[in-house]
Design a protein around this motif. Sequence first.
Motif, PDB file in Angstrom:
ATOM      1  N   MET A  36       0.824  -1.221   0.000  1.00 53.84           N
ATOM      2  CA  MET A  36       0.000   0.000   0.000  1.00 53.84           C
ATOM      3  C   MET A  36       0.860   1.274   0.000  1.00 53.84           C
ATOM      4  N   VAL A  37       1.707   1.396   0.988  1.00 48.95           N
ATOM      5  CA  VAL A  37       2.525   2.621   1.094  1.00 48.95           C
ATOM      6  C   VAL A  37       3.420   2.753  -0.145  1.00 48.95           C
ATOM      7  N   ASP A  38       4.026   1.674  -0.545  1.00 45.03           N
ATOM      8  CA  ASP A  38       4.901   1.735  -1.725  1.00 45.03           C
ATOM      9  C   ASP A  38       4.116   2.203  -2.950  1.00 45.03           C
ATOM     10  N   ALA A  39       2.938   1.635  -3.158  1.00 41.92           N
ATOM     11  CA  ALA A  39       2.123   2.044  -4.316  1.00 41.92           C
ATOM     12  C   ALA A  39       1.781   3.533  -4.253  1.00 41.92           C
ATOM     13  N   LEU A  40       1.574   4.036  -3.038  1.00 39.87           N
ATOM     14  CA  LEU A  40       1.185   5.449  -2.891  1.00 39.87           C
ATOM     15  C   LEU A  40       2.324   6.407  -3.252  1.00 39.87           C
ATOM     16  N   ALA A  41       3.556   5.886  -3.304  1.00 41.26           N
ATOM     17  CA  ALA A  41       4.699   6.746  -3.666  1.00 41.26           C
ATOM     18  C   ALA A  41       4.552   7.319  -5.078  1.00 41.26           C
ATOM     19  N   VAL A  42       3.755   6.660  -5.909  1.00 38.28           N
ATOM     20  CA  VAL A  42       3.628   7.116  -7.300  1.00 38.28           C
ATOM     21  C   VAL A  42       2.563   8.218  -7.459  1.00 38.28           C
ATOM     22  N   VAL A  43       1.697   8.311  -6.467  1.00 37.79           N
ATOM     23  CA  VAL A  43       0.533   9.221  -6.587  1.00 37.79           C
ATOM     24  C   VAL A  43       0.904  10.669  -6.950  1.00 37.79           C
ATOM     25  N   PRO A  44       1.945  11.271  -6.330  1.00 38.76           N
ATOM     26  CA  PRO A  44       2.263  12.662  -6.676  1.00 38.76           C
ATOM     27  C   PRO A  44       2.670  12.854  -8.143  1.00 38.76           C
ATOM     28  N   HIS A  45       2.958  11.773  -8.839  1.00 41.06           N
ATOM     29  CA  HIS A  45       3.433  11.882 -10.225  1.00 41.06           C
ATOM     30  C   HIS A  45       2.331  11.626 -11.250  1.00 41.06           C
ATOM     31  N   ILE A  46       1.115  11.438 -10.762  1.00 42.51           N
ATOM     32  CA  ILE A  46      -0.014  11.192 -11.664  1.00 42.51           C
ATOM     33  C   ILE A  46      -0.942  12.411 -11.641  1.00 42.51           C
ATOM     34  N   PRO A  47      -0.976  13.187 -12.735  1.00 41.51           N
ATOM     35  CA  PRO A  47      -1.838  14.373 -12.740  1.00 41.51           C
ATOM     36  C   PRO A  47      -3.327  13.998 -12.601  1.00 41.51           C
ATOM     37  N   ALA A  48      -4.088  14.895 -11.969  1.00 41.03           N
ATOM     38  CA  ALA A  48      -5.540  14.690 -11.827  1.00 41.03           C
ATOM     39  C   ALA A  48      -6.164  14.496 -13.208  1.00 41.03           C
ATOM     40  N   GLU A  49      -7.225  13.716 -13.250  1.00 42.61           N
ATOM     41  CA  GLU A  49      -8.011  13.459 -14.466  1.00 42.61           C
ATOM     42  C   GLU A  49      -7.258  12.653 -15.518  1.00 42.61           C
ATOM     43  N   SER A  50      -6.133  12.072 -15.126  1.00 42.39           N
ATOM     44  CA  SER A  50      -5.389  11.252 -16.092  1.00 42.39           C
ATOM     45  C   SER A  50      -6.164  10.000 -16.443  1.00 42.39           C
ATOM     46  N   ARG A  51      -5.956   9.569 -17.673  1.00 41.75           N
ATOM     47  CA  ARG A  51      -6.342   8.210 -18.055  1.00 41.75           C
ATOM     48  C   ARG A  51      -5.082   7.375 -17.822  1.00 41.75           C
ATOM     49  N   LEU A  52      -5.173   6.419 -16.909  1.00 44.94           N
ATOM     50  CA  LEU A  52      -4.008   5.664 -16.431  1.00 44.94           C
ATOM     51  C   LEU A  52      -4.101   4.195 -16.835  1.00 44.94           C
ATOM     52  N   LEU A  53      -3.008   3.663 -17.346  1.00 48.02           N
ATOM     53  CA  LEU A  53      -2.919   2.227 -17.653  1.00 48.02           C
ATOM     54  C   LEU A  53      -1.856   1.618 -16.750  1.00 48.02           C
ATOM     55  N   ASP A  54      -2.209   0.560 -16.015  1.00 51.97           N
ATOM     56  CA  ASP A  54      -1.259  -0.119 -15.139  1.00 51.97           C
ATOM     57  C   ASP A  54      -0.986  -1.511 -15.717  1.00 51.97           C
ATOM     58  N   ILE A  55       0.210  -1.680 -16.264  1.00 55.78           N
ATOM     59  CA  ILE A  55       0.569  -2.925 -16.966  1.00 55.78           C
ATOM     60  C   ILE A  55       1.165  -3.941 -15.997  1.00 55.78           C
ATOM     61  N   GLY A  56       0.714  -5.206 -16.089  1.00 53.90           N
ATOM     62  CA  GLY A  56       1.210  -6.259 -15.192  1.00 53.90           C
ATOM     63  C   GLY A  56       0.862  -5.913 -13.762  1.00 53.90           C
ATOM     64  N   THR A  57      -0.385  -5.547 -13.564  1.00 53.96           N
ATOM     65  CA  THR A  57      -0.851  -4.995 -12.284  1.00 53.96           C
ATOM     66  C   THR A  57      -0.934  -6.056 -11.182  1.00 53.96           C
ATOM     67  N   GLY A  58      -1.002  -7.330 -11.551  1.00 50.93           N
ATOM     68  CA  GLY A  58      -1.062  -8.406 -10.553  1.00 50.93           C
ATOM     69  C   GLY A  58      -2.274  -8.244  -9.652  1.00 50.93           C
ATOM     70  N   GLY A  59      -2.034  -8.061  -8.368  1.00 51.90           N
ATOM     71  CA  GLY A  59      -3.122  -7.834  -7.409  1.00 51.90           C
ATOM     72  C   GLY A  59      -3.639  -6.395  -7.430  1.00 51.90           C
ATOM     73  N   GLY A  60      -3.126  -5.556  -8.341  1.00 53.70           N
ATOM     74  CA  GLY A  60      -3.659  -4.189  -8.479  1.00 53.70           C
ATOM     75  C   GLY A  60      -2.700  -3.078  -8.082  1.00 53.70           C
ATOM     76  N   PHE A  61      -1.402  -3.368  -8.151  1.00 53.30           N
ATOM     77  CA  PHE A  61      -0.418  -2.359  -7.707  1.00 53.30           C
ATOM     78  C   PHE A  61       0.387  -1.814  -8.862  1.00 53.30           C
ATOM     79  N   PRO A  62       0.459  -0.480  -8.953  1.00 49.27           N
ATOM     80  CA  PRO A  62      -0.081   0.535  -8.054  1.00 49.27           C
ATOM     81  C   PRO A  62      -1.486   1.051  -8.427  1.00 49.27           C
ATOM     82  N   GLY A  63      -2.125   0.457  -9.445  1.00 51.37           N
ATOM     83  CA  GLY A  63      -3.353   1.039  -9.994  1.00 51.37           C
ATOM     84  C   GLY A  63      -4.507   1.208  -9.017  1.00 51.37           C
ATOM     85  N   ILE A  64      -4.747   0.184  -8.188  1.00 56.10           N
ATOM     86  CA  ILE A  64      -5.905   0.285  -7.276  1.00 56.10           C
ATOM     87  C   ILE A  64      -5.697   1.360  -6.200  1.00 56.10           C
ATOM     88  N   PRO A  65      -4.566   1.349  -5.466  1.00 55.96           N
ATOM     89  CA  PRO A  65      -4.378   2.443  -4.493  1.00 55.96           C
ATOM     90  C   PRO A  65      -4.415   3.822  -5.155  1.00 55.96           C
TER      91      PRO A  65
END
Length: 229
Positions: free
Chosen positions: A62-91
Amino acid sequence: MTDVLGVAWQERVVKGASHFGVTVSGKTSKALALYARELLAWNAKCNLTAITDPMEVAEKHMVDALAVVPHIPAESRLLDIGTGGGFPGIPASMMDETLSVTLVDAVRKKVSFLKHVARALKLPQVEAIHARAELLSKEEGRGKGYDVVTSRAFSSIDAFVKMALPFVKPQGRIIAMKGSALKEDETVLTACLKELEAEGVHFSVEVIPYTLPFSGSGRSLFVLTLHSH
Ligand code: SAH
């Protein structure tokens, strides 16, 4: 076993994320706890994570996935490749409801889990697709259709950049979340970007090494912004 829905677990996520300047609300930490509970419950049949200790899940997923959040602009269309259990896309989707998030994984059972989570946790802006990412860019609306393409612990950085490139909008970003082999990754990335430059593809690159707040484990973020394609 620590109760993932307990206050201590949620406090760990809130405190850990604050280490990166990321503020997690009470509502979001509860949602992350519900997600962690499902992850651990499905793990027996799905092999979603090798980490099964809830406190370790709090930090290393969880915390590790959240490290990416500041680098994703609001309203982005985001693709998370090889997401596995949903990281970092779900958090990421839980932190910012303006994002539209596509999760892709090549393993069907993992995608069933992701669909379950998106439904159970009421994340209508999240879609989960069972596919090999390299084939997905041919689908209508996907090629050059994403503002940000992420992956964590997915593949070598050059393979990921090449796989992600067909999906990225002009001026879009590719973000690789990697482990502690910073120097090796940098060397491989430099060679890869040189190759792409010869083909007229230019990126600016920001490399952000960081440590996880409780274990001190090393990680790094590679944020590539596309300038021409
Ligand atoms: N991002 C997650 C999972 C990493 S494991 C995390 O950080 O925990 C890598 C995942 O990539 C696996 O779930 C595997 O099924 C998936 N994968 C491997 N090759 C793929 C491909 N070509 N397209 C889509 N998913 C792929």
